[in-house]
Design a protein around this motif. Sequence first.
Motif, short mmCIF file in Angstrom:
data_model
loop_
_atom_site.label_atom_id
_atom_site.label_comp_id
_atom_site.label_asym_id
_atom_site.label_seq_id
_atom_site.Cartn_x
_atom_site.Cartn_y
_atom_site.Cartn_z
N ALA A 1 0.84 -1.19 0.00
CA ALA A 1 0.00 0.00 0.00
C ALA A 1 0.88 1.24 0.00
CB ALA A 1 -0.91 0.01 1.23
N ARG A 2 0.36 2.32 -0.58
CA ARG A 2 1.06 3.59 -0.48
C ARG A 2 0.98 4.10 0.96
NH1 ARG A 2 1.45 6.46 -5.42
NH2 ARG A 2 1.49 4.96 -7.13
N ARG A 3 2.00 4.81 1.39
CA ARG A 3 2.01 5.37 2.73
C ARG A 3 1.14 6.61 2.80
NH1 ARG A 3 3.18 1.23 5.79
NH2 ARG A 3 5.05 0.14 5.06
N VAL A 4 0.30 6.67 3.82
CA VAL A 4 -0.58 7.82 4.00
C VAL A 4 -0.57 8.22 5.47
CG1 VAL A 4 -2.09 7.15 2.09
CG2 VAL A 4 -2.64 6.39 4.42
N ALA A 5 -1.04 9.44 5.74
CA ALA A 5 -1.19 9.93 7.11
C ALA A 5 -2.62 9.64 7.55
CB ALA A 5 -0.88 11.42 7.19
N ALA A 6 -2.84 8.45 8.09
CA ALA A 6 -4.20 8.01 8.41
C ALA A 6 -4.75 8.77 9.61
CB ALA A 6 -4.21 6.51 8.70
N VAL A 7 -6.00 9.22 9.48
CA VAL A 7 -6.69 9.86 10.60
C VAL A 7 -7.91 9.05 11.03
CG1 VAL A 7 -5.91 12.17 9.96
CG2 VAL A 7 -8.09 11.33 9.06
N ASP A 8 -8.46 8.23 10.14
CA ASP A 8 -9.67 7.46 10.45
C ASP A 8 -9.77 6.32 9.44
OD1 ASP A 8 -12.16 6.42 11.00
OD2 ASP A 8 -13.26 8.31 10.73
N ALA A 9 -9.64 5.09 9.94
CA ALA A 9 -9.69 3.93 9.04
C ALA A 9 -11.10 3.42 8.80
CB ALA A 9 -8.84 2.80 9.62
N THR A 10 -12.12 4.12 9.33
CA THR A 10 -13.50 3.69 9.12
C THR A 10 -13.81 3.63 7.63
OG1 THR A 10 -14.15 4.75 11.19
CG2 THR A 10 -15.92 4.14 9.68
N GLY A 11 -14.27 2.50 7.16
CA GLY A 11 -14.65 2.36 5.76
C GLY A 11 -13.51 2.01 4.82
N ALA A 12 -12.29 1.87 5.32
CA ALA A 12 -11.16 1.60 4.42
C ALA A 12 -11.32 0.24 3.74
CB ALA A 12 -9.85 1.66 5.20
#
Length: 311
Positions: A240-251
Amino acid sequence: MGYAVVLGEALVDLLDTESDGGPVFRQAVGGGPLNVAVGIARLGGAVQFVGSLGDDVLAGRIRDLLAAERVGTAGTVTAPVPTTLAVTTFAGPEPDFRFYGDPPSYSLLTADDVDATLVEGADVLCCGSIVLLAPTTLAAARRAWSLAPGLRVFDPNVRPRLLDGPQALAELRGVVAEFAAGAHLVKLSTADAELLYPGEPVESVAAYLREVGAGTVVVTLGPEGAVVAAAGADPVRVPARRVAAVDATGAGDSVMAALVADLLVDGEPAEPGGWTERVAFALRVAGLVCERPGGAVAMPTRAQVRERFTG
């Protein structure tokens, strides 16, 4: 291009957050299958949501969102109950859900309520999630599964807090095997795999589900990407590409939405490498979802995915 039918739950998430220095709950329309339906629509696919909704103001907001997102509701039914609430708290970006509402508003679709014409006309049927735990909606999902002439995709989307002990888990494991046996595609998370098949590596879980009959299995691994097990090839890991996750709901739901949207456009890939490419795109969709708060409302368009992940 035809259309997809997504059968499952719609509810309202109450997301734990802060306002003016104090704790509050932010309201968001949710439910894994509803998120999938909205995600398909935002990625350009035609989709119908099938399920039961309550008869209160919150149910009206669910219908309003589906209408605004151009998700069809011809297969939904209304029940005289309050809308189920999923109180959502976080330890980091990963959500923890507790469900409130008895009977659950999402659990009242019967087998007789399933619109056979709607399901039989679909190119893709997507079933799964917590409706599998209610006998009434499990029967409805089984009927839809038996009627579907096109591609069938499945996501167990396990919620441990809804499982009442080892017997319930064993029964769910049997239901998962039942649906996987007739699925062209199974998508599950590493958390699903660990709960259903404790101690087994995700590659082994994917291989087992293929052995019981699934055509292709995708296991999402959060920020580590996904494992893809397709016919004619060993399981492979897709980063996966690296991201600055704030909320994984629905990922995870967005991964399924992206895979279904591409099935509507091009059908199943002819070669295993085609699945790898599609999963790579689906992981970019999920990465963008993780950078936004909420579930259904965080689903992106294809243009937004291209803009965010260039190169």
